[in-house]
Design an enzyme around this catalytic site. Sequence first.
Site, PDB file in Angstrom:
ATOM      1  N   ASP A  83      20.998  61.498  37.392  1.00  0.00           N
ATOM      2  CA  ASP A  83      22.824  60.888  37.906  1.00  0.00           C
ATOM      3  C   ASP A  83      22.054  60.393  38.929  1.00  0.00           C
ATOM      4  OD1 ASP A  83      24.624  60.504  38.205  1.00  0.00           O
ATOM      5  OD2 ASP A  83      26.452  61.935  37.331  1.00  0.00           O
TER       6      ASP A  83
ATOM      7  N   ARG B  70      33.905  63.245  54.314  1.00  0.00           N
ATOM      8  CA  ARG B  70      32.750  62.176  54.189  1.00  0.00           C
ATOM      9  C   ARG B  70      33.472  60.435  54.022  1.00  0.00           C
ATOM     10  NH1 ARG B  70      31.467  61.928  47.294  1.00  0.00           N
ATOM     11  NH2 ARG B  70      33.530  60.547  47.487  1.00  0.00           N
TER      12      ARG B  70
ATOM     13  N   PHE C 283      27.798  66.854  40.631  1.00  0.00           N
ATOM     14  CA  PHE C 283      29.048  66.923  40.004  1.00  0.00           C
ATOM     15  C   PHE C 283      30.093  67.259  38.894  1.00  0.00           C
ATOM     16  CE2 PHE C 283      32.473  63.694  39.504  1.00  0.00           C
ATOM     17  CZ  PHE C 283      33.421  63.629  40.596  1.00  0.00           C
TER      18      PHE C 283
ATOM     19  N   TYR D 174      31.353  51.536  40.042  1.00  0.00           N
ATOM     20  CA  TYR D 174      32.290  51.358  40.701  1.00  0.00           C
ATOM     21  C   TYR D 174      32.235  51.388  42.574  1.00  0.00           C
ATOM     22  CZ  TYR D 174      32.815  55.913  38.522  1.00  0.00           C
ATOM     23  OH  TYR D 174      32.817  57.438  38.051  1.00  0.00           O
ATOM     24  N   LYS D 175      31.350  52.440  42.410  1.00  0.00           N
ATOM     25  CA  LYS D 175      31.074  52.770  43.510  1.00  0.00           C
ATOM     26  C   LYS D 175      30.054  51.637  44.508  1.00  0.00           C
ATOM     27  CE  LYS D 175      30.555  58.400  42.848  1.00  0.00           C
ATOM     28  NZ  LYS D 175      31.913  57.698  42.020  1.00  0.00           N
TER      29      LYS D 175
END
Length: 395
Positions: A182, A354, A113, A207-208
């Site tokens: 990560d 996605r 990322f 939060y995912k």
Amino acid sequence: MTDFDKTKQAFHLPQGVTYLDGNSLGPMPKAAKARVANMMADEWSEMLITGWNKAGWYVQPRKVGDRIARLIGAGPGQVVMGDTLSIKVFQAVSAARAMRPQRRVILSDSGNFPSDLYVAEGLARAVDAELRVVAPEEVAGAIDDTVAVLMITEVDYRTGRRHDMKALTQTAHTAGALTVWDLAHSAGAVDVDLLGCDADFAVGCTYKYLNGGPGAPAFIWTHPRHADAAQPILQGWMGHRAPFAFDQSYQPAPGVERMRVGTPPVIALTALDAALDVWDDVSMPDLRARSIELTQAFIAGVEEHCPDLVLNSPRDPAKRGSQVSFRHPQGYAVMQALIAQGVIGDFRAPDVLRFGFAPLYVDLDDVAHAVQIMAMILKDKSWDREEFHERASVT
């Protein structure tokens, strides 16, 4: 056996929406609304500052961290919450780099990322190190005796490609390097086993797939063998051995507690704690099996009914996380047309559609519906409307 029909009922899912974007932001657990309201009414309102002791706000980062530990293959007392993922990346990489002072290279891959790469680039500039970025498939071969830290996101945010944590960690250790993993697209999505893989440091957001809400706090894990040796550059009040002694010089707290920095976000941690209740009856092997079932069904359906799309994720489920992406030259417009029809995924430049498959609330009916709507949009070219081509700030 995990009851996924029951877990789906624990979430507020808007009527008419098929939600395949939990890899960006999970939906709201129904319990979170009341839990936060009660915290504000009974704790903040009535206890005021005494809530740090009476309501246990001060120890929230440890207690919530212990709940996440089970989901990532870590032990009690090894995970602590707080701050943002970028801050936790900085802490972990800086601590690992300091433990290998004779080496200059922070190794990562081009599928990482961008935010992690930005953090590492800034750190490298500050400590006279080098950020070296290679293609994902070249990582193992690039680990040599110049590498201090291997910084890898386990599941690629664009393709869903999953690195082999155990194999890469072993390769890094053989070369004398440390690892920082990560887990932003892993925690709550795949069967992570940090201790079993002998990783060194790990970080992640909540939060995912963990459904903690927008801006929910991040977590950091340190292997017990490093917990009392790690010295992150970013040292904060809450990571001090005795914060309320108000010493002028920093004395690190024992263990992973030293990775605390600022004041805990109590309201956000309360919402996250409510979200984690859903996980109490979830088996991680069951979760992984359901994830594979959903993603395989989606790939098969799209390839049968949407020939204009090209698979952008590994076909082998063992090499993939819980997300699938496809490519289309007008991917942004296609995604906006899907969202307008109630099927919510997201877009990643330059041409990637996605889709995230969170087994807690996504089922095979959702998969079939998403494929049906996608096929319709591509067949009638309803995506080719002016409003669907206009880029929003968040894609």
